[in-house]
Design an enzyme around this catalytic site. Structure first.
Site, PDB file in Angstrom:
ATOM      1  N   ASP A  14       0.949  -1.011   0.028  1.00 29.26           N
ATOM      2  CA  ASP A  14      -0.069  -0.077  -0.105  1.00 29.26           C
ATOM      3  C   ASP A  14       0.845   1.295  -0.068  1.00 29.26           C
ATOM      4  O   ASP A  14       2.181   1.390   0.181  1.00 29.26           O
ATOM      5  CB  ASP A  14      -0.848   0.250   1.194  1.00 29.26           C
ATOM      6  CG  ASP A  14      -1.923  -0.931   1.276  1.00 29.26           C
ATOM      7  OD1 ASP A  14      -2.278  -1.076   0.248  1.00 29.26           O
ATOM      8  OD2 ASP A  14      -2.764  -1.057   2.352  1.00 29.26           O
ATOM      9  N   LYS A  45      -1.366   2.972  -5.534  1.00 29.41           N
ATOM     10  CA  LYS A  45      -1.814   3.969  -6.837  1.00 29.41           C
ATOM     11  C   LYS A  45      -1.506   3.239  -8.192  1.00 29.41           C
ATOM     12  O   LYS A  45      -0.720   2.300  -8.417  1.00 29.41           O
ATOM     13  CB  LYS A  45      -0.860   5.338  -6.712  1.00 29.41           C
ATOM     14  CG  LYS A  45       0.746   5.076  -6.702  1.00 29.41           C
ATOM     15  CD  LYS A  45       1.488   6.128  -7.088  1.00 29.41           C
ATOM     16  CE  LYS A  45       2.894   6.168  -7.169  1.00 29.41           C
ATOM     17  NZ  LYS A  45       3.740   6.339  -6.007  1.00 29.41           N
ATOM     18  N   THR A  91       0.634  -0.235  15.400  1.00 25.42           N
ATOM     19  CA  THR A  91      -0.262   0.503  14.895  1.00 25.42           C
ATOM     20  C   THR A  91       0.418   2.050  14.884  1.00 25.42           C
ATOM     21  O   THR A  91       0.980   2.496  16.122  1.00 25.42           O
ATOM     22  CB  THR A  91      -1.712   0.545  15.310  1.00 25.42           C
ATOM     23  OG1 THR A  91      -2.370   1.397  14.520  1.00 25.42           O
ATOM     24  CG2 THR A  91      -1.643   0.564  16.906  1.00 25.42           C
ATOM     25  N   MET A 115      -7.029   8.850   9.917  1.00 27.70           N
ATOM     26  CA  MET A 115      -7.677   9.552   8.593  1.00 27.70           C
ATOM     27  C   MET A 115      -8.641  10.634   8.992  1.00 27.70           C
ATOM     28  O   MET A 115      -9.676  10.934   8.498  1.00 27.70           O
ATOM     29  CB  MET A 115      -8.316   8.292   7.956  1.00 27.70           C
ATOM     30  CG  MET A 115      -7.744   7.141   7.546  1.00 27.70           C
ATOM     31  SD  MET A 115      -8.558   5.861   6.931  1.00 27.70           S
ATOM     32  CE  MET A 115      -9.255   4.913   8.208  1.00 27.70           C
TER      33      MET A 115
HETATM   34  N1  SAH Z   1      -3.460   0.209   9.648  1.00 24.20           N
HETATM   35  C1  SAH Z   1      -2.957   1.396   9.857  1.00 24.20           C
HETATM   36  C2  SAH Z   1      -3.905   2.819   9.583  1.00 24.20           C
HETATM   37  C3  SAH Z   1      -4.509   2.877   8.360  1.00 24.20           C
HETATM   38  S1  SAH Z   1      -5.556   4.123   8.006  1.00 24.20           S
HETATM   39  C4  SAH Z   1      -2.364   1.707  11.433  1.00 24.20           C
HETATM   40  O1  SAH Z   1      -2.481   0.847  11.990  1.00 24.20           O
HETATM   41  O2  SAH Z   1      -1.444   2.568  11.421  1.00 24.20           O
HETATM   42  C5  SAH Z   1      -4.403   5.568   7.681  1.00 24.20           C
HETATM   43  C6  SAH Z   1      -4.407   6.534   8.717  1.00 24.20           C
HETATM   44  O3  SAH Z   1      -3.298   5.863   9.625  1.00 24.20           O
HETATM   45  C7  SAH Z   1      -3.839   7.870   8.208  1.00 24.20           C
HETATM   46  O4  SAH Z   1      -4.489   8.632   7.718  1.00 24.20           O
HETATM   47  C8  SAH Z   1      -3.049   8.413   9.412  1.00 24.20           C
HETATM   48  O5  SAH Z   1      -4.151   8.931  10.418  1.00 24.20           O
HETATM   49  C9  SAH Z   1      -2.626   7.235  10.038  1.00 24.20           C
HETATM   50  N2  SAH Z   1      -1.322   7.013   9.667  1.00 24.20           N
HETATM   51  C10 SAH Z   1      -0.583   5.951   9.320  1.00 24.20           C
HETATM   52  N3  SAH Z   1       0.806   5.858   9.296  1.00 24.20           N
HETATM   53  C11 SAH Z   1       1.031   7.128  10.059  1.00 24.20           C
HETATM   54  C12 SAH Z   1       2.266   7.920  10.554  1.00 24.20           C
HETATM   55  N4  SAH Z   1       3.457   7.518  10.176  1.00 24.20           N
HETATM   56  N5  SAH Z   1       2.142   8.984  11.269  1.00 24.20           N
HETATM   57  C13 SAH Z   1       0.884   9.475  11.629  1.00 24.20           C
HETATM   58  N6  SAH Z   1      -0.201   8.790  11.074  1.00 24.20           N
HETATM   59  C14 SAH Z   1      -0.240   7.842  10.466  1.00 24.20           C
END
Ligand code: SAH
Length: 495
Positions: free
Chosen positions: A35, A57, A118, A171
């Site tokens: 992704d 993309k 996460t 998000m």
């Molecule tokens: N599965 C992912 C989340 C996917 S949804 C997880 O567990 O992190 C995508 C959202 O994750 C983004 O819009 C943002 O809010 C957050 N996100 C992912 N990577 C990030 C990062 N390095 N720093 C801050 N927010 C992040």
């Protein structure tokens, strides 16, 4: 035979936050489907032989639809491949991991899941915010701030306010004003501590902190963009005290490491641990002279030499490979004494169970020449680069020491990614470019072109010869106090 799909959480961005199990799955992958949020540093861990499928993309710049992703996973697994499905953060935290596995389960394809760290927890942590704390939060709520296309955000703000826990929105950058309004209308105090962490755990991480009511304005002022998390709750007040990552001494510094790929490791790691944004770009590589009849002939006569001298790990490697190809081993060395130019060449020998008898006080060619000239009574064998410095052999000749100087490897300056490096230099520049030998300077200059703008960085040089080469190209330099990696790192830390 059907293959298998392993759904792997890539973590929030810092490649070292990938799990051990995730890394092992990745190393065994034949196909990797990934992704947009998987960081380049994690993608760099994909084995070169694996096929990569980017579903973040497409040519039209729209993400690949979920149905199509499901279909790709099925097709690849059914074709018998070992597939890794790599997702940012944890696959089951707003990652649609469950949906993808359901499709595989229905089709009877084998699958496994490797949880990831996460961003909801890690981006907060790197921003100095523990998501729970005994004094102020006894629950943690992770909420999506993304509404379905055209639909309104449906969040039960009253319930969230009532729970009095820490709230983390993923998000949520676009919906930030709506989220804040919803919380305030549901009765949350306007001065509740709140924060956002953008690009958490990555070198460009930024944190924005404000009382809840002021957060949208503060975020707009700072220009906070996705990916970012929003954190609401008392724990945000701890950030000033606990914000460790952005306080690392090299945080915000962009440093280019030009060493050959296989030797970049320790330097890059040390700089990264200090918070630097390290870009690795091997400007040179070495290639053994092979076959090397001159070295073979000399190794046949090894007992005739009193000293054997090495000026780099590449020379040590070429020596062992040649010895092995001749059907010999360490016993061929007999009583010959060993001289090395510096610590890392010494370590290359130690890896073979041998300790150097001589290391010059200053790790460079003139000092090694002087030290050998003083120590040698008999003949010296030097196994080094084709373009090795004459300072070493001049010192031996001046002292009347007999020697054989054999070129056992050469330096190659081509790099297929040269155009990329020039673009990077022109776009953002670097705070520092590290040079660990005169040849890395030559390699760098040949990669970016002699007409590039060398004023966009300071060269950190490991020694005088390296600095001399850089100065020829009008690069402003700082020279390490000692020709050692730690001394180079010290230079980056100097105010
Ligand atoms: N599965 C992912 C989340 C996917 S949804 C997880 O567990 O992190 C995508 C959202 O994750 C983004 O819009 C943002 O809010 C957050 N996100 C992912 N990577 C990030 C990062 N390095 N720093 C801050 N927010 C992040």
């Amino acid at each position: 035979m059907s293959g298998k799909v392993t759904l792997v959480g890539a973590g929030p961005g810092d490649p070292e936050l990938l799990t051990v199990k995730g890394l092992r799955a990745l190393e065994g992958a034949e196909v990797v489907v990934y992704d947009r949020l998987v960081s380049p540093a994690v993608l760099a861990l994909i084995p070169p032989a694996a096929r990569r499928i980017d579903v973040g993309k497409e040519a039209s710049r729209h993400p690949v639809p979920q149905d199509r992703i499901n279909q790709i996973l099925l097709e690849e697994a059914q074709a018998g491949h070992n597939v890794v499905r790599l997702k940012g953060g944890d696959p089951f935290v707003f990652g649609r991991g469950g949906e993808e596995l359901q499709v595989l389960a229905l089709a009877g394809v084998d699958f496994a899941e490797v949880p990831g760290i996460t961003s909801a927890i890690a981006a907060a942590a790197y921003g100095g915010i523990p998501v729970t704390h005994r004094d102020c939060a006894s629950s943690l709520h992770i909420i999506t701030g993304h509404a379905k296309e055209g639909a309104e955000l449906r969040i039960d703000f009253e319930a969230l306010v009532r729970a009095r826990g820490t709230l983390v929105f993923l998000m949520g950058v676009t919906a930030l004003p709506v989220i804040v309004k919803g919380l305030l209308e549901a009765g949350m105090a306007p001065d509740t501590p709140a924060a956002m962490v953008e690009r958490g755990t990555l070198p460009g991480q930024r944190r924005c902190g404000a009382p809840l009511a002021a957060l949208p304005d503060r975020a707009a002022e700072m220009g906070i963009h996705s990916p970012a998390i929003i954190i609401v709750g008392g724990v945000c007040a701890l950030a000033e005290e606990l914000c460790w990552f952005q306080r690392l001494p090299l945080y915000g510094k962009r440093i280019l490491v030009t060493r050959p790929g296989d030797r970049a490791g320790t330097l890059s790691e040390k700089l990264r641990d200090l918070g630097a944004d390290v870009v690795e770009f091997p400007c040179i590589r070495t290639e053994a002279v092979s076959p090397c009849p001159a070295m073979e002939a000399a190794l046949e006569r090894l007992p005739e030499y009193e000293w054997l001298g090495f000026t780099s790990a590449a020379g040590v490697e070429a020596f062992w490979n040649c010895l092995r190809d001749m059907g010999k081993d360490a016993r061929a060395l007999g009583n010959v004494k060993l001289a090395v130019i510096g610590a890392s060449t010494g370590r290359a020998l130690e890896a073979h169970g041998l300790t150097a008898d001589l290391v010059p006080e200053v790790y460079d060619a003139p000092h090694m020449g002087e030290a050998l000239a003083n120590a040698a009574a008999g003949r010296v064998l030097l196994l080094r680069a084709e373009e090795g410095s004459s300072a070493l052999t001049d010192a031996l000749a001046a002292a009347g020491v007999a020697f054989d100087d054999i070129a056992v490897y050469r330096t190659i300056y081509d790099n297929p990614r040269s155009a990329e490096l020039r673009e990077e230099l022109e776009a953002g520049g670097f705070d520092f470019v590290t040079f660990t030998s005169a040849s890395t300077v030559k390699g760098f200059v040949s990669a970016v072109g002699g007409d590039a703008d060398f004023s966009r960085f300071t060269g950190l040089c490991i020694g005088k010869q390296t600095a001399g080469e850089a100065e020829k190209h009008h690069i402003s330099v700082k020279t390490a106090a000692k020709a050692a990696i730690d001394a180079l790192v010290e230079l980056a830390l100097e105010k």
